[in-house]
Design a protein around this motif. Structure first.
Motif, PDB file in Angstrom:
ATOM      1  N   VAL A  17       0.858  -1.178   0.000  1.00 41.24           N
ATOM      2  CA  VAL A  17       0.000   0.000   0.000  1.00 41.24           C
ATOM      3  C   VAL A  17       0.897   1.232   0.000  1.00 41.24           C
ATOM      4  CG1 VAL A  17      -1.529   1.406   1.447  1.00 41.24           C
ATOM      5  CG2 VAL A  17      -2.044  -1.009   1.083  1.00 41.24           C
ATOM      6  N   THR A  18       0.547   2.215  -0.808  1.00 48.38           N
ATOM      7  CA  THR A  18       1.331   3.454  -0.907  1.00 48.38           C
ATOM      8  C   THR A  18       0.618   4.593  -0.187  1.00 48.38           C
ATOM      9  OG1 THR A  18       2.273   2.813  -3.040  1.00 48.38           O
ATOM     10  CG2 THR A  18       2.314   5.141  -2.484  1.00 48.38           C
ATOM     11  N   ILE A  19       1.343   5.274   0.687  1.00 47.89           N
ATOM     12  CA  ILE A  19       0.832   6.465   1.356  1.00 47.89           C
ATOM     13  C   ILE A  19       1.928   7.530   1.330  1.00 47.89           C
ATOM     14  CG2 ILE A  19      -0.727   5.162   2.848  1.00 47.89           C
ATOM     15  CD1 ILE A  19       1.266   5.566   5.148  1.00 47.89           C
ATOM     16  N   THR A  20       1.633   8.678   1.896  1.00 51.29           N
ATOM     17  CA  THR A  20       2.655   9.710   2.001  1.00 51.29           C
ATOM     18  C   THR A  20       2.617  10.319   3.401  1.00 51.29           C
ATOM     19  OG1 THR A  20       3.495  11.780   1.035  1.00 51.29           O
ATOM     20  CG2 THR A  20       1.124  11.495   1.079  1.00 51.29           C
ATOM     21  N   ALA A  21       3.788  10.602   3.937  1.00 49.62           N
ATOM     22  CA  ALA A  21       3.896  11.192   5.275  1.00 49.62           C
ATOM     23  C   ALA A  21       4.122  12.694   5.224  1.00 49.62           C
ATOM     24  CB  ALA A  21       5.040  10.522   6.045  1.00 49.62           C
ATOM     25  N   SER A  22       4.311  13.222   4.015  1.00 49.13           N
ATOM     26  CA  SER A  22       4.558  14.653   3.852  1.00 49.13           C
ATOM     27  C   SER A  22       4.183  15.062   2.442  1.00 49.13           C
ATOM     28  CB  SER A  22       6.040  14.977   4.107  1.00 49.13           C
ATOM     29  OG  SER A  22       6.859  14.373   3.114  1.00 49.13           O
ATOM     30  N   ARG A  23       4.182  16.348   2.208  1.00 51.02           N
ATOM     31  CA  ARG A  23       4.011  16.889   0.856  1.00 51.02           C
ATOM     32  C   ARG A  23       5.044  17.981   0.655  1.00 51.02           C
ATOM     33  NH1 ARG A  23      -2.518  17.369  -0.515  1.00 51.02           N
ATOM     34  NH2 ARG A  23      -3.013  15.172  -0.087  1.00 51.02           N
ATOM     35  N   PRO A  62      -5.150  -7.440   5.422  1.00 50.92           N
ATOM     36  CA  PRO A  62      -4.400  -8.632   5.837  1.00 50.92           C
ATOM     37  C   PRO A  62      -3.531  -9.214   4.737  1.00 50.92           C
ATOM     38  CG  PRO A  62      -6.747  -9.109   5.582  1.00 50.92           C
ATOM     39  CD  PRO A  62      -6.609  -7.627   5.533  1.00 50.92           C
ATOM     40  N   GLU A  63      -3.876  -8.907   3.478  1.00 47.52           N
ATOM     41  CA  GLU A  63      -3.101  -9.447   2.358  1.00 47.52           C
ATOM     42  C   GLU A  63      -1.830  -8.651   2.079  1.00 47.52           C
ATOM     43  OE1 GLU A  63      -5.889  -6.391   0.395  1.00 47.52           O
ATOM     44  OE2 GLU A  63      -5.701  -7.530   2.255  1.00 47.52           O
ATOM     45  N   VAL A  64      -1.731  -7.436   2.628  1.00 48.97           N
ATOM     46  CA  VAL A  64      -0.626  -6.536   2.292  1.00 48.97           C
ATOM     47  C   VAL A  64       0.636  -6.891   3.083  1.00 48.97           C
ATOM     48  CG1 VAL A  64       0.156  -4.153   2.655  1.00 48.97           C
ATOM     49  CG2 VAL A  64      -1.966  -4.600   1.420  1.00 48.97           C
ATOM     50  N   LYS A  65       1.772  -6.889   2.383  1.00 52.58           N
ATOM     51  CA  LYS A  65       3.054  -7.238   2.990  1.00 52.58           C
ATOM     52  C   LYS A  65       3.935  -6.033   3.287  1.00 52.58           C
ATOM     53  CE  LYS A  65       2.042 -11.597   2.373  1.00 52.58           C
ATOM     54  NZ  LYS A  65       1.569 -12.397   3.536  1.00 52.58           N
ATOM     55  N   ALA A  66       3.594  -4.869   2.720  1.00 51.28           N
ATOM     56  CA  ALA A  66       4.510  -3.729   2.869  1.00 51.28           C
ATOM     57  C   ALA A  66       3.783  -2.412   2.672  1.00 51.28           C
ATOM     58  CB  ALA A  66       5.658  -3.838   1.865  1.00 51.28           C
TER      59      ALA A  66
END
Length: 489
Positions: free
Chosen positions: A208-214, A254-258
């Motif tokens: 899953v891709t997220i961002t901690a800043s912009r 639950p399927e996500v590894k990273a």
């Protein structure tokens, strides 16, 4: 306020076309990015009480007929369409088809390309009602509010719209300072997307891709998001907010590894990297994560990051010539790069190294210096590409002013099969020479006996690494062996 429905669309184009990555294309490694910025905006509208639908056509394999039917069934008052430079003609055509089906719906284009060229983009089709310029989460919220209340959009900041057939640009929208206000983007992923569709060879699969800043404080001339959408001022979510979302992902996927942190430079503030790592450890969260980094991290920072689950860092080394690094305003020297790699190996963090050719001042000699640096640094994986330049960047202006962009057709930013096309040359090298060198460099790096032995051992010792490597190799190996279909425009 009347109830307004909003469709967020990553429109159909080429299968597995990765529109939201920094250089949009179908990739050799099978990489496919989440439509992250579009999903953030959808999360804001969902939080505000609007009924939203979200379609990622390239990831799900949906064609135009499917999209038209789904939009018609949902009957939105606002359709938000993501765009990119190489797909912009396709994207405006999609708007025309949607407008024919839903003539009352307001169509809004978003993305880096239209942010850089709003007036030109608006002129491409009368079916496009407006352009959102830059960071657009709250722009869409305000447009939706105006439409729901049957008001005009002229007071909405950060847009370009048509009035009496003339493009009108409203005052710029201030960037969001408190990123903790934004809902978790992963909640939209969970509702509408399939994690298994998305792949980045630098993270365990699925991820899953997220961002901690912009925003990014650095000034690299080619990097598109800081120059067209997010700016150079770095705005950061609180540590607790970031780790709250990590915790949500671990429990809800639950399927996500990273997890992949798609910040322009996750490591820009080292103390913050340490704080996030410490909070992950403190909460007892076990998850592999990857981030974009600069080649200037010290060992102690990487050590605590590794302890918290950091598996890999993606690093733009770019060139083996210090003169060229200075030309592109990279702000890192080669000695630091070498020290960084020593620190990474000592900490046990894998490095994906990015190298580009075709920079201002590039010659055959400097390209060979880049290949030799790649071999010396010896990251876990590498990529070699001719520089890709996009409207809104300093690099695009530099090449355009010197007549070094070989086409004015944005569709030519891709090859017929959807791979990156080389649309620049240098004062010393043709586009074909840049492409040929990158094909040569990949083979020189990856086909070394020592490297192949290393990769074999890595896969045998770690089943998760085997799954990642084999998925990437499935498409990459054929390009490695036969070369690229990139050609001079």
């Amino acid at each position: 306020m009347q109830r307004l429905k909003v469709t967020f669309l990553n429109p159909p184009f080429l299968k597995k076309f990765s529109r939201s990555q920094r250089s949009p294309a179908v990739t050799k490694s099978g990489t496919l990015y989440y439509p992250m910025w579009l999903a953030y905006a959808a999360a804001v509208l969902d939080k505000e009480g609007y009924e939203v639908d979200f379609i990622d056509a390239p990831a799900d394999g949906h064609d135009l007929d499917y999209v038209i039917d789904r939009v018609r069934d949902f009957s939105p008052g606002l359709i938000v369409v993501d765009t990119s430079t190489p797909s912009i003609y396709n994207d405006t055509m999609i708007c025309e088809k949607l407008k024919s089906s839903q003539p009352e719906a307001f169509t809004l284009l978003v993305g880096t390309h239209v942010s850089a060229l709003p007036e030109d983009s608006l002129k491409l089709s009368k079916s496009v009602d407006a352009i959102a310029i830059g960071e657009y989460d709250y722009t869409i919220r305000d447009i939706a509010g105006a439409l729901a209340d049957n008001k005009g959009i002229d007071s909405v900041r950060g847009i370009c719209y048509r009035d009496n057939n003339q493009p009108i640009r409203t005052p710029a929208r201030p960037q969001i300072e408190d990123l903790d206000e934004l809902p978790f983007v992963s909640r939209i992923y969970r509702r509408f997307l399939k994690a298994g569709n998305y792949f980045n060879p630098n993270a365990l699969y699925p991820m899953v891709t997220i961002t901690a800043s912009r925003g990014c404080p650095y000034q690299c001339i080619f990097c598109v998001y800081p120059q067209t959408m997010m700016g150079h001022k770095m705005r950061m979510r609180s540590v607790s907010n970031v780790v709250d979302e990590i915790e949500y992902i671990v429990k809800s996927f639950p399927e996500v590894k990273a997890i992949f942190f798609e910040d322009d430079t996750f490591t820009a503030v080292k103390e913050r990297c340490v704080a996030i790592a410490e909070e992950i450890i403190k909460r007892g969260i076990t998850v592999s994560w990857t981030a974009n980094a600069r080649a200037d991290l010290d060992y102690d920072t990487m050590k605590i990051m590794k302890e918290s689950g950091c598996r890999c860092l993606c690093v733009g080394f770019e060139s083996g010539s210090q003169e060229l690094l200075n030309n592109i305003k990279k702000g890192v020297n080669i000695d630091k790069m070498k020290q960084f790699m020593e620190n990474a190996r000592r900490a046990g963090i894998l490095i994906h190294g990015c190298f580009m050719v075709g920079h201002p001042g590039e010659t055959k000699e400097t390209m060979n210096q880049t290949l030799e640096l790649a071999k010396t640094l010896n990251p876990d994986t590498v990529q070699f590409y001719p520089i890709m330049v996009y409207p809104g960047t300093e690099a695009y202006d530099w090449y355009k002013e010197r007549g070094l962009i070989t086409t004015v057709e944005f569709s030519k930013w891709l090859t017929p099969s959807g791979l990156h096309n080389t649309v620049v040359k240098t004062e010393a090298l043709t586009s074909e020479e840049l492409v040929a060198f990158c094909d040569h460099a990949r083979r020189e790096f990856y086909l070394r006996p020592g490297y192949m032995i290393y990769k074999t051992k890595q896969m045998l010792m770690n089943p998760a690494e085997m799954k990642r490597n084999l998925k990437s190799a499935k498409t990459f190996v054929k390009y490695l062996l036969k070369g690229s279909d990139i050609k001079e425009s």
